[in-house]
Design an enzyme around this catalytic site. Sequence first.
Site, PDB file in Angstrom:
ATOM      1  N   CYS A  43       1.412 -10.550  -1.719  1.00  0.00           N
ATOM      2  CA  CYS A  43       1.966 -10.426  -3.077  1.00  0.00           C
ATOM      3  C   CYS A  43       1.131 -11.126  -4.153  1.00  0.00           C
ATOM      4  CB  CYS A  43       3.383 -10.980  -3.099  1.00  0.00           C
ATOM      5  SG  CYS A  43       4.505 -10.033  -2.075  1.00  0.00           S
TER       6      CYS A  43
HETATM    7  N1  LIG Z   1       5.914  -9.385   2.360  1.00  0.00           N
HETATM    8  C1  LIG Z   1       6.488  -9.912   1.284  1.00  0.00           C
HETATM    9  O1  LIG Z   1       6.734 -11.115   1.223  1.00  0.00           O
HETATM   10  C2  LIG Z   1       6.885  -9.041   0.105  1.00  0.00           C
HETATM   11  C3  LIG Z   1       7.748  -9.604  -0.856  1.00  0.00           C
HETATM   12  C4  LIG Z   1       8.135  -8.835  -1.934  1.00  0.00           C
HETATM   13  C5  LIG Z   1       7.620  -7.548  -2.078  1.00  0.00           C
HETATM   14  N2  LIG Z   1       6.769  -7.021  -1.159  1.00  0.00           N
HETATM   15  C6  LIG Z   1       6.316  -5.650  -1.363  1.00  0.00           C
HETATM   16  O2  LIG Z   1       7.040  -4.802  -0.470  1.00  0.00           O
HETATM   17  C7  LIG Z   1       6.206  -3.728  -0.027  1.00  0.00           C
HETATM   18  C8  LIG Z   1       6.130  -3.723   1.488  1.00  0.00           C
HETATM   19  O3  LIG Z   1       5.528  -4.938   1.919  1.00  0.00           O
HETATM   20  P1  LIG Z   1       5.627  -5.482   3.394  1.00  0.00           P
HETATM   21  O4  LIG Z   1       5.173  -6.894   3.349  1.00  0.00           O
HETATM   22  O5  LIG Z   1       6.962  -5.172   3.989  1.00  0.00           O
HETATM   23  O6  LIG Z   1       4.516  -4.583   4.113  1.00  0.00           O
HETATM   24  P2  LIG Z   1       4.262  -4.426   5.670  1.00  0.00           P
HETATM   25  O7  LIG Z   1       2.854  -4.019   5.843  1.00  0.00           O
HETATM   26  O8  LIG Z   1       4.804  -5.613   6.409  1.00  0.00           O
HETATM   27  O9  LIG Z   1       5.199  -3.205   6.077  1.00  0.00           O
HETATM   28  C9  LIG Z   1       5.020  -1.915   5.631  1.00  0.00           C
HETATM   29  C10 LIG Z   1       5.375  -0.964   6.755  1.00  0.00           C
HETATM   30  O10 LIG Z   1       5.302   0.353   6.244  1.00  0.00           O
HETATM   31  C11 LIG Z   1       4.765   1.185   7.260  1.00  0.00           C
HETATM   32  N3  LIG Z   1       4.277   2.399   6.622  1.00  0.00           N
HETATM   33  C12 LIG Z   1       3.133   2.590   5.935  1.00  0.00           C
HETATM   34  N4  LIG Z   1       3.086   3.839   5.446  1.00  0.00           N
HETATM   35  C13 LIG Z   1       4.231   4.439   5.815  1.00  0.00           C
HETATM   36  C14 LIG Z   1       4.770   5.731   5.605  1.00  0.00           C
HETATM   37  N5  LIG Z   1       4.139   6.643   4.869  1.00  0.00           N
HETATM   38  N6  LIG Z   1       5.957   6.011   6.165  1.00  0.00           N
HETATM   39  C15 LIG Z   1       6.622   5.094   6.891  1.00  0.00           C
HETATM   40  N7  LIG Z   1       6.176   3.843   7.118  1.00  0.00           N
HETATM   41  C16 LIG Z   1       4.990   3.524   6.576  1.00  0.00           C
HETATM   42  C17 LIG Z   1       3.731   0.329   7.939  1.00  0.00           C
HETATM   43  O11 LIG Z   1       3.451   0.784   9.248  1.00  0.00           O
HETATM   44  C18 LIG Z   1       4.427  -1.038   7.941  1.00  0.00           C
HETATM   45  O12 LIG Z   1       5.188  -1.247   9.108  1.00  0.00           O
HETATM   46  C19 LIG Z   1       4.852  -3.936  -0.724  1.00  0.00           C
HETATM   47  O13 LIG Z   1       4.850  -3.207  -1.908  1.00  0.00           O
HETATM   48  C20 LIG Z   1       4.863  -5.425  -1.028  1.00  0.00           C
HETATM   49  O14 LIG Z   1       4.032  -5.722  -2.121  1.00  0.00           O
HETATM   50  C21 LIG Z   1       6.402  -7.746  -0.049  1.00  0.00           C
END
Ligand SMILES: NC(=O)c1ccc[n+]([C@@H]2O[C@H](COP(=O)([O-])OP(=O)(O)OC[C@H]3O[C@@H](n4cnc5c(N)ncnc54)[C@H](O)[C@@H]3O)[C@@H](O)[C@H]2O)c1
Length: 445
Positions: free
Chosen positions: A273
Site C-alpha cells: 500500500c
Molecule cells: N494488503 C493490505 O494491507 C491492503 C490494505 C488495504 C487495501 N489493499 C488493497 O486491496 C487490494 C488487494 O490487495 P491484497 O493485499 O489482498 O492482494 P493479494 O495479492 O494478497 O491478493 C489478491 C488476490 O487476487 C487474486 N487475483 C488476481 N487476479 C485475479 C482475478 N482476475 N480473479 C480472481 N482473483 C484474482 C490473486 O491470486 C490473489 O490471491 C489491492 O488493491 C490493495 O492495494 C491492501
Amino acid sequence: MVKDEIIALITEKRARIGVIGLGYVGLPLLAEFARGGFTGIGFEVDAHKAEQINAGTSYIGDVGSAVIKACVDAKRMSATTNFDHLGECDAIIICVPTPLRKTKEPDVSYILAAAEEIKQRLRRGQLIILESTTYPGTTDEVLLPMFAETGLKLDEDFLLAFSPERVDPGNPQFQTHNIPKVVGGVTDDSTNVAAHLYSQIVDNVHAVSSARVAEATKLLENTFRAVNIGMANEMARLCYALNIDTWEVIHAAATKPFGFMPFYPGPGIGGHCIPLDPHYLSWKARQHGFDSRFIGLAEEVNSRMPDHVVQLISDGLNDEEKAMKGSHVLLLGVAYKQDINDVRESPALSIIDRLRSKGAQVSYHDPFVAELNFDDAPTEAGGAPLRSTELTDAEIRAADCVVIVTNHSQIDYQRITDLAPLVVDTRNALNGDVRRASRARIIRL
Ligand SMILES: NC(=O)c1ccc[n+]([C@@H]2O[C@H](COP(=O)([O-])OP(=O)(O)OC[C@H]3O[C@@H](n4cnc5c(N)ncnc54)[C@H](O)[C@@H]3O)[C@@H](O)[C@H]2O)c1
C-alpha cells in the site's frame, strides 16, 4: 425496484456474496460475511488457494484455519476458479491487486480482468463493489461503461459502488468488523445498498456522496502516512547527523495532547500500500496537469532510507576497524513490518542488495519468512535466493553486525545484544533496559 430487492435479500441474509481475489483483503472479508450468516463464494485465479480454502486451511495470518474450516463445514464459504458461479451472487466485491507498472503508472489490469468476468455474467439484481485501491474515477469511468455495454441499466438493473479496504495485516486490535468502512456509490441507490451490506458485518459505515470521494479517501489516508513517515525519516537522518536520539525526541513530542501525531522512522517503507498507492494519486494528478510535490518528496526521502541503513552499518564496522567487504552481516527480520510474513516491497530487499554489492556476506533470520527471492527486487549484485538461518548463539556471535530490519516480537533482543559485537537497530526494538545491559555496540536509526 432493484434497490429494494437487494436490500431485502441482504436484510434476510439470503444475499449470496461473491468475493473476487482471496488475498490479504478478500479472504478476511469473505470470512466475515460467512461468520455474519451469509453464504459467500470466493473467486480465485490461483487454484491452489481455492483448494486450501475448500480444505479449511488459511494461508493469511489474520484469519485462522479454524475460522475457515468452521465456515466451510457450515457450507457458508467455498472457493472456486470457475467464474460462472458469479451469476449466482447478489453482491460481488472485487479485491484483486493494483500494482504499479515499471514506469510507476497504475496497473489496473487485474481490475479489468475481474470486471470482464463479471460483465460476461452480469444480471439484473446484482450489486458490484470495487475494494481494490485505485485512482479516483476508476469506478465510474472504467467499470460503469464496461457494465453498461451489457445493455443493463444502472439503478434499474444493477448497482455499483467503491469501498476502500483498510485492513491492517497483523493488527490484533483492528480487524474487518471494527474498522469503520467508507462507502461511495456511483448513484445514491448504489451508496445506500452497499452501505446496508457492509453494516451487516462492520460496526461503523460512513457513506459518502460518490465513488470518487471514496476512492480519493483511501489515497489521502495512505499518502498521509507516506508523507508523515517521510518527515520522520528525514528527522531521523538529521538527528543522526546532530547526534540526537530521534526516538526520544518523537516520544517527548508525542506527550503533547493535541496537534501532534507520532510517526516513526524506519529502514524504508514496504508492503502493498504505502509505497504504491500515492503513485495512483500523483498519476491522476498529472492527467490534470497537476504536480503533487509532497508525494514526490516523500518518495524520494523514504526510498533513500535503505542507503542510510547501509551507511550506519558501514560506520559501525568502520569504528571496529572492519571493512564492509567480507564482513558477515545478519539481518533480523525481512518482512516489511512486525509479525507478518509479507515481503512485498520490503526495504530488506534493497538493503541486502546494497550490502551484497559492497561485498558483504549477508544472511537473515525471520521466523515468518523461510525463503527470500530477489526476482522482483533490484539485483545489481546478483539475485541468489536466501533461506532464513537458525538463530543459534554461534550464528549471532559469527556476525560482524546484526541489523534489526523488522522488530518481530518473538525475538529475544537481550540475547542478541549479549552475543553480537555490533547491532544496528532501525526500529527502536531495543528498549532502554536492553540497551543499558548491552555488551554490544548499538547504533540506532
Ligand atoms: N494488503 C493490505 O494491507 C491492503 C490494505 C488495504 C487495501 N489493499 C488493497 O486491496 C487490494 C488487494 O490487495 P491484497 O493485499 O489482498 O492482494 P493479494 O495479492 O494478497 O491478493 C489478491 C488476490 O487476487 C487474486 N487475483 C488476481 N487476479 C485475479 C482475478 N482476475 N480473479 C480472481 N482473483 C484474482 C490473486 O491470486 C490473489 O490471491 C489491492 O488493491 C490493495 O492495494 C491492501
